[in-house]
Design a protein around this motif. Structure first.
Motif, PDB file in Angstrom:
ATOM      1  N   GLU A 242     -14.776  -4.456  57.273  1.00 14.40           N
ATOM      2  CA  GLU A 242     -15.644  -3.395  56.748  1.00 14.40           C
ATOM      3  C   GLU A 242     -16.571  -3.868  55.638  1.00 14.40           C
ATOM      4  O   GLU A 242     -17.097  -3.052  54.894  1.00 14.40           O
ATOM      5  CB  GLU A 242     -14.778  -2.232  56.230  1.00 14.40           C
ATOM      6  CG  GLU A 242     -13.922  -1.584  57.287  1.00 14.40           C
ATOM      7  CD  GLU A 242     -14.748  -0.848  58.337  1.00 14.40           C
ATOM      8  OE1 GLU A 242     -15.770  -0.238  57.987  1.00 14.40           O
ATOM      9  OE2 GLU A 242     -14.355  -0.882  59.513  1.00 14.40           O
ATOM     10  N   GLY A 243     -16.754  -5.182  55.504  1.00 14.83           N
ATOM     11  CA  GLY A 243     -17.549  -5.664  54.391  1.00 14.83           C
ATOM     12  C   GLY A 243     -18.562  -6.719  54.777  1.00 14.83           C
ATOM     13  O   GLY A 243     -18.415  -7.425  55.772  1.00 14.83           O
TER      14      GLY A 243
ATOM     15  N   ASP B   4     -20.394  -2.114  46.578  1.00 17.27           N
ATOM     16  CA  ASP B   4     -19.178  -1.318  46.730  1.00 17.27           C
ATOM     17  C   ASP B   4     -17.921  -2.047  46.254  1.00 17.27           C
ATOM     18  O   ASP B   4     -16.945  -1.415  45.853  1.00 17.27           O
ATOM     19  CB  ASP B   4     -18.978  -0.952  48.209  1.00 17.27           C
ATOM     20  CG  ASP B   4     -20.109  -0.127  48.765  1.00 17.27           C
ATOM     21  OD1 ASP B   4     -20.353   0.976  48.234  1.00 17.27           O
ATOM     22  OD2 ASP B   4     -20.765  -0.576  49.729  1.00 17.27           O
ATOM     23  N   LEU B   5     -17.954  -3.379  46.320  1.00 17.04           N
ATOM     24  CA  LEU B   5     -16.758  -4.160  46.034  1.00 17.04           C
ATOM     25  C   LEU B   5     -17.155  -5.452  45.327  1.00 17.04           C
ATOM     26  O   LEU B   5     -18.155  -6.073  45.697  1.00 17.04           O
ATOM     27  CB  LEU B   5     -16.031  -4.504  47.341  1.00 17.04           C
ATOM     28  CG  LEU B   5     -14.781  -5.351  47.261  1.00 17.04           C
ATOM     29  CD1 LEU B   5     -13.649  -4.582  46.587  1.00 17.04           C
ATOM     30  CD2 LEU B   5     -14.339  -5.777  48.665  1.00 17.04           C
TER      31      LEU B   5
ATOM     32  N   LYS C  38     -19.260  -1.953  53.737  1.00 13.24           N
ATOM     33  CA  LYS C  38     -19.203  -2.109  52.276  1.00 13.24           C
ATOM     34  C   LYS C  38     -19.987  -3.343  51.857  1.00 13.24           C
ATOM     35  O   LYS C  38     -19.851  -4.411  52.445  1.00 13.24           O
ATOM     36  CB  LYS C  38     -17.756  -2.247  51.797  1.00 13.24           C
ATOM     37  CG  LYS C  38     -16.872  -1.082  52.159  1.00 13.24           C
ATOM     38  CD  LYS C  38     -17.190   0.123  51.334  1.00 13.24           C
ATOM     39  CE  LYS C  38     -16.217   1.233  51.667  1.00 13.24           C
ATOM     40  NZ  LYS C  38     -16.562   2.473  51.046  1.00 13.24           N
TER      41      LYS C  38
END
Length: 91
Positions: free
Chosen positions: A29-30, A83-84, A2
């Motif tokens: 995941e980032g 994504d974030l 992400k």
């Protein structure tokens, strides 16, 4: 993975804590990919540069309305495929 954009406006201690957590593997995941800042004199910009993170300064005063300002930020986030979003003292 992400793509994370971090919004900050000042010294950047919260920004630094986020990128440190990402670097330490606490955010599995980032990846911190972008700093969005509305203050061209903010120290967080130097922190981002040191970390190799892309920066964009978008000043509210350059837009007639808050909606136009936010629309510009939205366009940037879409262009960068973010994504974030993490808020780290963004004014």
């Amino acid at each position: 993975m992400k793509k994370i954009a971090i919004f900050a406006s000042g010294n950047g201690t919260n920004f630094q804590a986020i990128i440190d957590a990402v670097s330490a593997g606490k955010v599995k995941e980032g990846k911190a990919c972008l700093l969005v800042c509305d203050n061209p004199g903010a120290f967080c910009l130097q922190r981002a540069k040191k970390a190799g993170i892309k920066t964009v300064v978008i000043e509210r005063k350059n837009f007639d309305t808050k909606k136009e300002f936010e629309k510009e930020i939205s366009k940037l986030l879409k262009k960068e495929k973010i994504d974030l979003i993490c808020l780290a003292g963004f004014m």
